[in-house]
Structures are given as C-alpha cells and as structure tokens.
Design a protein around this motif. Structure first.
Motif, mmCIF file in Angstrom:
data_model
loop_
_atom_site.group_PDB
_atom_site.id
_atom_site.type_symbol
_atom_site.label_atom_id
_atom_site.label_comp_id
_atom_site.label_asym_id
_atom_site.label_seq_id
_atom_site.Cartn_x
_atom_site.Cartn_y
_atom_site.Cartn_z
ATOM 1 N N PRO A 198 34.510 48.472 36.094
ATOM 2 C CA PRO A 198 33.362 48.837 35.256
ATOM 3 C C PRO A 198 32.642 47.615 34.680
ATOM 4 C CG PRO A 198 35.423 49.250 34.088
ATOM 5 C CD PRO A 198 35.794 48.897 35.494
ATOM 6 N N LEU A 199 33.215 46.432 34.872
ATOM 7 C CA LEU A 199 32.574 45.209 34.378
ATOM 8 C C LEU A 199 31.466 44.724 35.305
ATOM 9 C CD1 LEU A 199 35.746 43.163 33.309
ATOM 10 C CD2 LEU A 199 34.366 44.707 31.911
ATOM 11 N N ILE A 200 31.489 45.195 36.543
ATOM 12 C CA ILE A 200 30.538 44.696 37.543
ATOM 13 C C ILE A 200 29.084 44.907 37.120
ATOM 14 C CG2 ILE A 200 29.696 45.062 39.914
ATOM 15 C CD1 ILE A 200 32.606 45.415 40.768
ATOM 16 N N PRO A 201 28.677 46.098 36.603
ATOM 17 C CA PRO A 201 27.263 46.286 36.224
ATOM 18 C C PRO A 201 26.808 45.340 35.112
ATOM 19 C CG PRO A 201 28.395 48.406 36.386
ATOM 20 C CD PRO A 201 29.442 47.353 36.444
ATOM 21 N N TYR A 202 27.733 44.786 34.350
ATOM 22 C CA TYR A 202 27.377 43.915 33.231
ATOM 23 C C TYR A 202 27.503 42.432 33.591
ATOM 24 C CZ TYR A 202 27.847 48.260 30.631
ATOM 25 O OH TYR A 202 27.700 49.560 30.194
ATOM 26 N N SER A 203 27.783 42.148 34.857
ATOM 27 C CA SER A 203 27.987 40.766 35.297
ATOM 28 C C SER A 203 26.756 40.251 36.033
ATOM 29 C CB SER A 203 29.213 40.667 36.207
ATOM 30 O OG SER A 203 30.351 41.200 35.566
ATOM 31 N N THR A 204 26.463 38.971 35.861
ATOM 32 C CA THR A 204 25.333 38.350 36.561
ATOM 33 C C THR A 204 25.661 38.150 38.033
ATOM 34 O OG1 THR A 204 24.859 37.151 34.510
ATOM 35 C CG2 THR A 204 23.697 36.445 36.501
ATOM 36 N N ILE A 205 26.853 37.623 38.311
ATOM 37 C CA ILE A 205 27.313 37.393 39.684
ATOM 38 C C ILE A 205 28.750 37.910 39.787
ATOM 39 C CG2 ILE A 205 27.713 35.690 41.509
ATOM 40 C CD1 ILE A 205 25.853 33.787 40.040
ATOM 41 N N VAL A 206 29.049 38.606 40.883
ATOM 42 C CA VAL A 206 30.387 39.166 41.093
ATOM 43 C C VAL A 206 30.925 38.713 42.437
ATOM 44 C CG1 VAL A 206 31.776 41.264 41.287
ATOM 45 C CG2 VAL A 206 29.819 41.202 39.720
ATOM 46 N N VAL A 207 32.178 38.281 42.445
ATOM 47 C CA VAL A 207 32.873 37.954 43.692
ATOM 48 C C VAL A 207 34.170 38.750 43.706
ATOM 49 C CG1 VAL A 207 33.988 36.167 45.068
ATOM 50 C CG2 VAL A 207 31.897 35.632 43.804
ATOM 51 N N CYS A 208 34.374 39.542 44.763
ATOM 52 C CA CYS A 208 35.582 40.361 44.896
ATOM 53 C C CYS A 208 36.472 39.795 46.011
ATOM 54 C CB CYS A 208 35.234 41.812 45.214
ATOM 55 S SG CYS A 208 34.386 42.674 43.877
ATOM 56 N N THR A 209 37.765 39.788 45.758
ATOM 57 C CA THR A 209 38.722 39.322 46.760
ATOM 58 C C THR A 209 39.561 40.489 47.255
ATOM 59 O OG1 THR A 209 40.555 38.883 45.239
ATOM 60 C CG2 THR A 209 38.859 37.165 45.454
ATOM 61 N N ASN A 210 40.408 40.205 48.263
ATOM 62 C CA ASN A 210 41.274 41.237 48.828
ATOM 63 C C ASN A 210 42.668 41.244 48.213
ATOM 64 O OD1 ASN A 210 39.316 42.178 50.574
ATOM 65 N ND2 ASN A 210 39.855 40.750 52.196
ATOM 66 N N ASP A 211 42.851 40.578 47.074
ATOM 67 C CA ASP A 211 44.154 40.625 46.398
ATOM 68 C C ASP A 211 44.482 42.077 46.045
ATOM 69 O OD1 ASP A 211 45.008 37.802 45.997
ATOM 70 O OD2 ASP A 211 43.065 37.670 45.016
ATOM 71 N N ARG A 212 45.721 42.467 46.290
ATOM 72 C CA ARG A 212 46.128 43.848 46.030
ATOM 73 C C ARG A 212 46.902 43.943 44.723
ATOM 74 N NH1 ARG A 212 48.385 45.613 52.038
ATOM 75 N NH2 ARG A 212 46.396 45.392 53.147
ATOM 76 N N LYS A 213 46.680 45.027 44.002
ATOM 77 C CA LYS A 213 47.437 45.258 42.779
ATOM 78 C C LYS A 213 48.908 45.395 43.146
ATOM 79 C CE LYS A 213 47.747 48.250 38.720
ATOM 80 N NZ LYS A 213 47.199 49.440 38.023
ATOM 81 N N GLN A 214 49.744 44.617 42.469
ATOM 82 C CA GLN A 214 51.166 44.626 42.797
ATOM 83 C C GLN A 214 51.970 44.466 41.515
ATOM 84 O OE1 GLN A 214 52.241 41.660 45.668
ATOM 85 N NE2 GLN A 214 54.328 42.392 45.901
ATOM 86 N N GLU A 215 52.997 45.294 41.356
ATOM 87 C CA GLU A 215 53.865 45.233 40.177
ATOM 88 C C GLU A 215 55.323 45.226 40.603
ATOM 89 O OE1 GLU A 215 52.951 48.430 37.547
ATOM 90 O OE2 GLU A 215 51.144 47.478 36.755
ATOM 91 N N PHE A 216 56.140 44.583 39.783
ATOM 92 C CA PHE A 216 57.591 44.620 39.969
ATOM 93 C C PHE A 216 58.199 45.029 38.642
ATOM 94 C CE2 PHE A 216 61.796 42.632 39.712
ATOM 95 C CZ PHE A 216 62.375 43.119 40.870
ATOM 96 N N GLN A 217 58.793 46.214 38.633
ATOM 97 C CA GLN A 217 59.357 46.768 37.407
ATOM 98 C C GLN A 217 58.327 46.735 36.271
ATOM 99 O OE1 GLN A 217 63.067 44.698 36.704
ATOM 100 N NE2 GLN A 217 64.034 45.596 38.522
ATOM 101 N N GLN A 218 57.122 47.204 36.605
ATOM 102 C CA GLN A 218 55.997 47.342 35.670
ATOM 103 C C GLN A 218 55.452 45.989 35.178
ATOM 104 O OE1 GLN A 218 57.583 50.053 32.656
ATOM 105 N NE2 GLN A 218 56.789 51.811 33.812
ATOM 106 N N ILE A 219 55.765 44.925 35.883
ATOM 107 C CA ILE A 219 55.229 43.602 35.555
ATOM 108 C C ILE A 219 54.250 43.199 36.645
ATOM 109 C CG2 ILE A 219 55.779 41.154 35.230
ATOM 110 C CD1 ILE A 219 58.493 41.992 34.179
ATOM 111 N N ASP A 220 53.085 42.711 36.236
ATOM 112 C CA ASP A 220 52.046 42.309 37.179
ATOM 113 C C ASP A 220 52.505 41.085 37.966
ATOM 114 O OD1 ASP A 220 49.695 41.655 38.500
ATOM 115 O OD2 ASP A 220 48.835 40.633 36.746
ATOM 116 N N ILE A 221 52.590 41.217 39.299
ATOM 117 C CA ILE A 221 52.928 40.078 40.149
ATOM 118 C C ILE A 221 51.883 39.881 41.240
ATOM 119 C CG2 ILE A 221 55.405 40.175 39.729
ATOM 120 C CD1 ILE A 221 55.681 41.572 42.455
#
Length: 533
Positions: free
Chosen positions: A484-507
């Motif tokens: 939801p931050l994209i409409p409020y940004s001047t320039i946006v760059v998106c990568t292919n990093d995937r959301k990943q967690e280990f025992q509810q910790i962001d990795i």
C-alpha cells in the motif's frame, strides 16, 4: 572473425580449455555478442567459472568487459555500428552483465562437500566466532551473524577488535568455529587470526576470492567467489554481492538440510514399527543389494543405509567410515558390488531414486541454480530508466536519508558506506520513530530511500502520506508488489525476494535488495580505465 591484441605472455598462460574458448571467440564473434555467460558456456562446453577465469587472464574484469572489447574492435574495423543505447545506458547494461556472470561463476564454485562439512559444524553446537574487520566486509559478516541467529543457532559471537579476538582464540576450545570473510585474502590481521586458529587446532571457515590467497590456504573449509577489486582515491568499495550470495546459499541450504534430516528421522521411526513406509517402497538400489552375496559387514552397512537414506546424502566418505566403524576401502567395495564406481556414484544414484519417490529430497545444486535464476529474473525485470533516475538522486547533492530496519538495515548500510567512499554524503536511519519524526522536519528537497521487505503498509503508511504532502522525493525498494506504500512513493523498485520465516522470525535474505543496491553502485561509481575503450 577478429583478433584481440594479445601478447605472447598472455597466450602462453592459457590452458588448453582456455585456448579452445579463445578460438571459438575468434570464429564466432558476432554471435558471441548476443550471448550471456551461461549461453556462451554451453556453446564452448565449459563452466561459467572457466569462462570467467579466461576473461580475467586476458586482463578483463569479467565476461561483460570481454564482450565490450570485442564490440569496440568490431566498431574500429567498421564491422558493427555503435550500439543504440551508448553512454550511461550501455555502461549500465555491461555492469549488469558483469554482475550476472560473477554470480553464475560463483555459484559453480559452491560444492556439496563444502556445505556438508559446514553443516556438521553448525549441528555440533560449537561456539561460532565471526571476525569483523570493518568497512563493507563488516556488513557481510553481520549479515552472516543475523541469519545464523535468525535460524535459531546459539553461541554466535560477532567480534570487531582484533586484539580481543587474538586473546579469545588463544584460550578458545578446539570445539569452536572461526568464520573469516575477505575480499582479497591478503589482509594481515585476517591472516594473523587464521594462523592463531590453526596453531590452536580451531577450524576455520573462510569466504575469499577465487585467486590464490593465504587465508584460503589456512582454512579448513573455503568458499570462493568472483568479484573485481575497486577503490576510489584509496577508499575500497569492491562488490560484496557474491559474498552475500555465498552466505545466503549456506544458510538456505542448511535450513533445507535440517528439514530433510527431520524427514529422515521420521522415516527411520516408520521402519521401526510405526505406520509409514511399506516394504514395497524399498529403493531399487537397496533391492539390488539384497540380491547380492554380502559379507556381514556389508549387510550391516546396507541396513544402516536403509534406515538413514537422507542422512547418507550429506556425509562424506570419512564421516561415513566413522559412523559405520569401517574403512574407506570396505565402503567403496560395497558400492562397486552394486555396479557403481564408488561412494560419490552411490550417493548420486541414491539421490536420484529418492527424488523419484518423494520430491522433498534436498538437492543443493538445484537450489543454487534456482537462486541464480531468480536473481537473473530480478535483473531482467528492472527498468533501467528508473535505476538511472535513482542513481541521479543519490548523487544530486540533495539531503539523502536511507532507511532500513532488522535485516533490511544491512543493504541500507551497505549502500551508505559505498556512497561515503565515493564522496556522496547520506544519513542512515535504523530506528522507526526517528524516521517518523524526520519526515515532518527535513528539507522539502530531501530524498528518502526506504528499504522494506514486506512493504509494511500500516506501519509506514502515515509516514509516506506525510512525505507526499510535503512533496518529498521517496524511493521505495520492496519485495511486496502489492504494498500500500507504492501509491505514495515517487519511485518504486520491486524485487523477487520471497517472504520467508523460521519459527515466526523473518529470514527473508534480502539478496534481491543487495542486487539492486549493487547495480545502483555501478551506475554511480567512477568508470574504470578499462571502461574507457
């Protein structure tokens, strides 16, 4: 056909495979210019690492610069028109090709045996000491530390003082692991720590360049990478992207190794009377072994393999000997009875049959290839125009604020250190309340670069709204394409990093972020003499 200006010394230094590569380049120059390093490697039937070594022997930083030299000579001979996207755009594309070739060649240097040896150190629970020599390398070392802690590894120590480290190593137990990262392999304090560890019987895991260096020679496990040494007026800013790639590979492969080991334990329990695998599910390799005339030792060996199918994939021959209380020769003879050349061939056949039966079997080469492919997809999806626009903002002289928290702090700090090395000032923000307070008070011509993996809509939404109201220039680097931050940004760059967690910790390893940061660095870095062809 073209002829590069190579002297006799260079020609005589080339091996037979490298001479074959040179011959192909001479005879197929125009088609070569349209190939990336992977395609070229397939054509010449040698690995990307061999191709990259060939290019460096010729005096080029990598495959991209080699192609640039060929294109330049063709233009001199009138055989090719100047490229349409000359100037900065062409330099950027050449830089992207160099980054791609360095990553692909580095990936080919990672071996399963190395990973297995590291996993045994991790599994042993031994204390892990990471030496931080400062500068950009300290970011890579902290990256390793944070990922180790994030996956639940205990007793991980990050040490910055060389004198303190020398004192610790002198009294350290042999049941420890020293991790060293060096972009040259020749830094005296790092070499000194390696020698102290070796004298005290402490194993050393190092990450060093592909070239011969003392740190790698003093290490028990050494991962090598391809990169080019860079500096600006004495300030070093050599790319650490291949180092981040190696670290990410070690951690991600370890997670998959642990997952497979857990599955293997479950399989062992099934064979002990619990509901699970049926006798008819036995692998063809073991069925074949049961039909042979085996000694008692070989029968015990077969029983162990049947109960520890997945575990066998991650053990070298000496480790297996220790577990089975037998000799190398006995294990090799057993494998040869099965019609295989040796233990490596046995593991290959075992892995193939396990993959056919259940897809969950971890295969390092497959994961590494997949990671390289994802990074290449990120490179392909990037809009060069946007990257050039961001590079212009980073070097515009306007107040620049770079924000990142948790693991995103590392790419943010990496960028800031390089900017300072290139004499472009910036402010690093790692605390969210400080970010929120600054947005309402900084100059209206300021540039705010925010790096966040998840996009954190609700968390940063009010901040971005205020930035837009004040007409601040905001650059968002995220892996959440629906943020939801994209409409409020001047320039946006998106990568292919995937959301990943280990025992509810962001990795989420942020390797795509680091890739984008490195491309931006190449866009703003001063041209090397070799770029002025």
């Amino acid at each position: 056909m073209i002829l590069l200006r190579l002297d006799d010394k260079v020609i005589n230094s080339l091996s037979r495979p490298e001479l074959n590569i040179l011959k192909y380049a001479y005879e197929n120059t125009e088609s070569l210019l349209n190939m990336n390093i992977r395609e070229f490697s397939r054509q010449v039937a040698y690995s990307p690492a061999t191709v990259l070594r060939f290019c460096k022997k010729l005096g080029y930083s990598g495959y991209a610069e080699f192609k640039y030299a060929l294109r330049a000579e063709l233009r001199e001979r009138g055989a090719e028109e100047a490229p349409a996207d000359s100037g900065q755009a062409f330099t950027a594309r050449m830089s992207m090709d160099t980054i791609r070739s360095n990553l692909e060649a580095t990936a080919k240097l990672v071996r399963e045996e190395q990973l297995n040896q590291v996993f045994q150190y991790f599994d042993s629970g031994c204390p892990i000491f990471l030496w931080s020599p400062g500068g950009l390398t300290s970011v890579a070392v902290e990256y390793f530390e944070k990922l180790l802690l994030s996956i639940g590894r205990q007793e991980v120590y990050f040490i910055e003082s060389v004198k303190m480290f020398q004192h610790i190593l002198s009294g350290c137990s042999r049941n420890s692991l020293l991790i060293l990262i060096s972009t040259s392999g020749k830094y005296p304090p790092t070499i000194r720590l390696s020698k102290i560890a070796q004298a005290n019987g402490i194993p050393v895991l190092s990450v060093t360049p592909y070239t011969s260096n003392e740190v790698s020679e003093l290490s028990d496990v050494n991962f090598r990478f391809f990169t080019d040494q860079r500096e600006n007026l004495g300030a070093e800013f050599t790319s650490r992207l291949p180092v981040f790639f190696v670290i990410n590979t070690i951690i991600q492969c370890y997670l998959r190794y642990r997952s497979e080991a857990a599955d293997g334990q479950a399989d062992t329990a099934d064979t002990c009377g619990l509901p699970g695998r049926k006798e008819t599910d036995m692998l063809p390799l073991f069925e074949c072994a049961r039909q042979l005339s085996l000694t008692e030792t070989e029968k015990n060996m077969l029983a162990w393999f049947e109960s520890h199918e997945s575990a066998a994939l991650h053990m070298n021959l000496s480790d297996l000997c220790a577990v089975l209380y037998t000799s190398n020769a006995t294990i090799v003879r057993f494998c040869q009875k099965l019609g295989l050349s040796g233990y490596h061939d046995f593991k290959y056949q075992l892995r193939s049959e396990l993959r056919q039966r259940r897809e969950a079997v971890f295969y390092p080469d497959a994961y590494i290839s997949q990671t390289v492919a994802q990074l290449e997809d990120t490179i392909t999806s990037l809009e060069l125009r946007r990257l050039e626009e961001i590079a212009g903002l980073l070097t515009s002289g306007r107040p620049l604020y770079i924000y990142g928290t948790n693991l995103s702090t590392l790419p943010a700090r990496y960028l800031q250190i390089v900017l300072h090395s290139l004499d472009y000032p910036s402010v690093l923000i790692e605390w969210e309340p400080l970010l929120n307070g600054l947005v309402g008070n900084i100059r209206s011509d300021a540039v705010l670069l925010v790096i966040t993996a998840s996009g954190c809509g609700e968390r940063y939404l009010q901040t971005f709204r205020l930035a837009r109201e004040r007409n601040l220039t905001t650059v968002l680097l995220t892996s959440e394409r629906s943020s939801p931050l994209i409409p409020y940004s001047t320039i946006v760059v998106c990568t292919n990093d995937r959301k990943q967690e280990f025992q509810q910790i962001d990795i989420n390893p942020r390797i795509g972020f680091l890739l984008v940061i490195q491309i931006l660095i190449e866009l703003i870095a001063p041209a090397r003499p070799s770029d002025q062809l």
